[in-house]
Design a protein around this motif. Sequence first.
Motif, short mmCIF file in Angstrom:
data_model
loop_
_atom_site.label_atom_id
_atom_site.label_comp_id
_atom_site.label_asym_id
_atom_site.label_seq_id
_atom_site.Cartn_x
_atom_site.Cartn_y
_atom_site.Cartn_z
N GLN A 4 0.85 -1.18 0.00
CA GLN A 4 0.00 0.00 0.00
C GLN A 4 0.88 1.24 0.00
N ALA A 5 0.92 1.91 -1.14
CA ALA A 5 1.70 3.14 -1.25
C ALA A 5 0.85 4.34 -0.91
N SER A 6 1.46 5.32 -0.30
CA SER A 6 0.75 6.55 0.07
C SER A 6 1.73 7.71 0.11
N GLY A 7 1.18 8.90 0.27
CA GLY A 7 2.01 10.08 0.41
C GLY A 7 2.09 10.96 -0.82
N LEU A 19 7.06 9.62 0.44
CA LEU A 19 6.20 8.53 0.07
C LEU A 19 6.43 7.36 1.00
N SER A 20 5.36 6.64 1.29
CA SER A 20 5.46 5.47 2.16
C SER A 20 4.88 4.26 1.45
N CYS A 21 5.42 3.11 1.76
CA CYS A 21 4.90 1.86 1.21
C CYS A 21 4.82 0.86 2.35
N GLU A 22 3.60 0.47 2.68
CA GLU A 22 3.37 -0.52 3.72
C GLU A 22 3.32 -1.90 3.08
N THR A 108 1.33 5.59 -6.24
CA THR A 108 0.80 6.83 -5.69
C THR A 108 1.22 7.97 -6.60
#
Length: 114
Positions: A4-7, A19-22, A108
């Motif tokens: 799950q990428a976000s940011g 950017l973050s990747c869970e 993202t």
Amino acid sequence: VQLQASGGGTVQPGGSLRLSCEVRTNSSRLTAAAWHRQAPGKQRELVAQISRSGVTNYADSMKDRFAISRDNAKKMIYLQINSLKPEDTAVYYCNVAVGTNSYWGQGTLVTVSS
């Protein structure tokens, strides 16, 4: 394994994003990770890679403004982007290796515009 990428978002030139990747997995075999990007009308390209131990590698044009990092305990991969330029506009994808398999997140979107 799910990523799950976000940011991402819209930012003015000169701005910064993280950017973050869970990585959602029960596996402890998370090894290499990377960020790639795909700009409109262009092929996907590597931005940066990081090994499990934290050794990093950057595409030649990305060395100055990009920083990849990871938190193995949290299973998170990060990409810090500074001094953003309009040409950084792209969908950014995280990619991880778990054992011998490779997985991609959904991406993202980063838009750099004034």
